[in-house]
Design an enzyme around this catalytic site. Structure first.
Site, PDB file in Angstrom:
ATOM      1  N   ASP A 160       0.991  19.055 -21.221  1.00  0.00           N
ATOM      2  CA  ASP A 160       0.266  17.784 -21.334  1.00  0.00           C
ATOM      3  C   ASP A 160       1.117  16.882 -22.220  1.00  0.00           C
ATOM      4  OD1 ASP A 160      -1.287  15.597 -22.029  1.00  0.00           O
ATOM      5  OD2 ASP A 160      -3.119  16.744 -22.379  1.00  0.00           O
ATOM      6  N   TYR A 194       0.850  -1.186   0.000  1.00  0.00           N
ATOM      7  CA  TYR A 194       0.000   0.000   0.000  1.00  0.00           C
ATOM      8  C   TYR A 194       0.890   1.242   0.000  1.00  0.00           C
ATOM      9  CZ  TYR A 194      -3.875   3.086   0.989  1.00  0.00           C
ATOM     10  OH  TYR A 194      -4.815   4.067   0.898  1.00  0.00           O
ATOM     11  N   PHE A 242      -8.227  19.668 -25.157  1.00  0.00           N
ATOM     12  CA  PHE A 242      -8.578  18.265 -25.277  1.00  0.00           C
ATOM     13  C   PHE A 242      -9.884  18.083 -24.511  1.00  0.00           C
ATOM     14  CE2 PHE A 242      -8.550  13.775 -24.051  1.00  0.00           C
ATOM     15  CZ  PHE A 242      -8.535  13.234 -25.321  1.00  0.00           C
ATOM     16  N   THR A 243     -10.731  17.157 -24.980  1.00  0.00           N
ATOM     17  CA  THR A 243     -12.095  17.030 -24.434  1.00  0.00           C
ATOM     18  C   THR A 243     -12.125  16.987 -22.905  1.00  0.00           C
ATOM     19  OG1 THR A 243     -11.870  14.662 -24.818  1.00  0.00           O
ATOM     20  CG2 THR A 243     -13.134  15.897 -26.444  1.00  0.00           C
ATOM     21  N   LYS A 252      -1.344   6.374 -23.143  1.00  0.00           N
ATOM     22  CA  LYS A 252      -0.691   6.723 -24.399  1.00  0.00           C
ATOM     23  C   LYS A 252       0.827   6.702 -24.224  1.00  0.00           C
ATOM     24  CE  LYS A 252      -4.951   8.658 -24.864  1.00  0.00           C
ATOM     25  NZ  LYS A 252      -5.433  10.007 -25.030  1.00  0.00           N
ATOM     26  N   PHE A 282     -22.046  11.457 -28.644  1.00  0.00           N
ATOM     27  CA  PHE A 282     -21.272  10.634 -29.590  1.00  0.00           C
ATOM     28  C   PHE A 282     -20.918   9.270 -29.011  1.00  0.00           C
ATOM     29  CE2 PHE A 282     -16.968  10.975 -27.824  1.00  0.00           C
ATOM     30  CZ  PHE A 282     -17.090  12.076 -26.984  1.00  0.00           C
ATOM     31  N   ARG A 321     -14.648  12.608 -35.517  1.00  0.00           N
ATOM     32  CA  ARG A 321     -14.230  13.820 -34.815  1.00  0.00           C
ATOM     33  C   ARG A 321     -14.803  15.001 -35.587  1.00  0.00           C
ATOM     34  NH1 ARG A 321     -12.023  12.742 -29.648  1.00  0.00           N
ATOM     35  NH2 ARG A 321     -14.227  12.472 -29.697  1.00  0.00           N
TER      36      ARG A 321
END
Ligand SMILES: *Cc1c(COP(=O)(O)O)cnc(C)c1O
Length: 482
Positions: free
Chosen positions: A223, A80, A132-133, A266, A455, A389
């Site tokens: 980012d 932990y 970015f969303t 990613k 979407f 998109r």
């Protein structure tokens, strides 16, 4: 990956890895693909993976792991608190970015949540090259506003400009002067700018942005989710950086940043995420949110196995032979499509090839969702699943009117190290066939339109039954072939 010249004089990408674990795929006949698309409501998000031949929806969490990553996962230290696995990941990140502090989180949007909680108040402005969303959702949820400052070239679908993700510095200075520095929560630079076609920014631009941030006293957040492709493009396209190693470019980018966050779905071929911080004061501002939302400070919602895989994956990200695999495959796909007249976003970026549905289906009005129709028809033509998109991905305004997206794209993502060149060539072939028969494809209309994130869950149908004509044309051109 190398780029080799063949005896014929042509140049092709060549994989510098071999496949040691495989997953069987199936390619259904087009009649079965039609049934699958109908049950998915003409929305590729609702397809079952067993009905998909090549899944080019996203690169998130589906990049292939290496033998070294799998081996490291067996060494993971379950605890932990105080896990040796956490120390290994932390040491690797210090090594790559040179920042002393690391806050683990379960994925990229969790980092965005923490940063928004720490810095966004009603009336705050988050400046960025492009949104970015999920980053935008967390900021607006807390009453903040997102202002996009990408250079005008960034929004042109076709271009020769190598760094379409660059920030417009004059616009940034004007924004700070207009809104007042006290209202600017941070400036966010997104590597490999996702929503405009995986387009990079240059190191020169980032350095100029850093200088402006110093002068104006604004925090700079990087980012780094799509960092790998941006690193490669800096090395390949920025002459001043050609002699730097990928590791040196990564460090130079980190040196410009106050905070770096990433989705390890990613970056690093894993699943997870985290925030790297240089300054102890900032670290203390953010730290309390980790045990509250993510998990204890030594795992942040990630499994120890994933943390081991990310540590090794970061090494592989900096591997000069491996880093160009995605970009070279995408380059091959984009250039082949372009040479055959298929409209695509140029120059080729990272993440995937982006088809320009506005030109591909220029007879379909935006209110009938050309990118959605293209996503559905590419699946019918090939069994390949891409992601819409465009206007479908927008939200309706509160008065019910529908904002039209300024680009209508179909993204065919190429997860790293997953597909072979023959699979990419098959995709190119079927997209070319579809382009030759594009007049058959019509628009879509709603059957069921959800109020939020339509979407993801929405269901549609073709207008005037064009799908049957497309299947008939396919059979007449390809006989009994899949
Ligand atoms: C995917 C992505 C995120 C969000 O990461 P998740 O792990 O999917 O939550 C943030 N920024 C960029 C640029 C991304 O591509």
């Amino acid at each position: 990956m190398s780029k080799v010249t063949y005896f014929s004089g042509e140049t092709f990408p060549l994989e510098m890895h071999k496949v040691r674990i495989i997953q069987k795929l199936s390619l259904l006949p087009i009649e079965e693909r039609l049934k699958a698309m109908e049950s998915a409501g003409y929305n590729t998000f609702l397809l079952q993976n067993r009905d998909v031949f090549l899944d080019m929806l996203t690169d998130s969490g589906v990049n292939a792991m290496s033998d070294r990553q799998q081996a490291a996962m067996l060494l993971a230290d379950d605890a932990y608190a105080g896990s040796a696995t956490f120390t290994r990941l932390h040491d690797k990140l210090k090594d790559v970015f040179g920042m002393p502090y690391f806050l683990p989180a379960h994925q990229g949007r969790a980092c965005e949540h923490i940063l928004a909680k720490a810095y966004i108040r009603p009336g705050s402005v988050a400046a960025m090259n492009y949104h970015f969303t999920t980053a935008k959702a967390h900021i607006t949820e807390l009453g903040g506003e997102v202002v996009e400052l990408v250079i005008p070239e960034g929004l042109k679908v076709t271009s020769q400009f190598p760094f379409k993700g660059n920030l417009d510095l004059a616009a940034f200075e004007a924004l700070v002067a207009e809104r007042g520095v006290e209202n600017i929560a941070f400036l966010r630079m997104e590597a490999g700018t996702n929503l405009i076609g995986g387009q990079p920014f240059s190191l020169a631009n980032l350095r100029a942005v850093r200088a402006a941030c110093d002068r104006l006293r604004v925090r700079l957040v990087l980012d780094a989710s799509l960092l790998a492709d941006n690193l490669y493009f800096i090395k390949a396209r920025e002459p001043e950086c050609a002699d730097l190693s990928i590791a040196e470019i990564a460090r130079a980018m980190a040196d410009c940043s106050d905070i770096i966050y990433f989705s390890a779905r990613k970056l690093g071929f894993g699943r997870g995420g985290g925030i790297c911080v240089r300054d102890e004061r900032i670290y203390r501002q953010l730290r309390g949110f980790v045990p509250m939302y993510e998990g204890f400070l030594t795992y942040g919602g990630m499994s120890v196995r994933e943390m081991e895989a990310i540590a090794v994956g970061l090494d592989e990200t900096l591997d000069e032979d491996m880093i160009n695999q995605g970009p070279l495959f995408i380059n091959h796909m984009v250039r082949e499509l372009e040479a055959n007249g298929v409209p695509v976003v140029t120059p080729p970026g990272g993440l995937g090839a982006h088809l320009d549905a506005m030109r591909f289906l220029d007879h379909v009005p935006q209110t009938q969702y050309p990118s959605g129709a293209l996503a559905a028809s590419v699946y019918l033509a090939s069994g390949v699943r891409g992601m819409e998109r465009g206007t479908l991905s927008e939200q309706r305004d509160p008065d019910g009117s529908e904002p039209l997206s300024h680009m209508e794209l179909l993204r065919l993502a190429l997860p790293r190290r997953v597909f072979t060149l023959s699979q990419v060539n098959y995709t190119i072939d079927r997209v070319r066939w579809l382009y030759a028969n594009r007049r058959i494809v019509g628009g879509l209309r709603w059957v069921e339109e959800p109020e939020v994130l339509r979407f993801f869950y929405g269901r549609l149908e073709p207008i005037d039954g064009w799908q049957h004509n497309l299947v008939a044309q396919f059979r007449s051109d390809f006989g009994s072939s899949l």
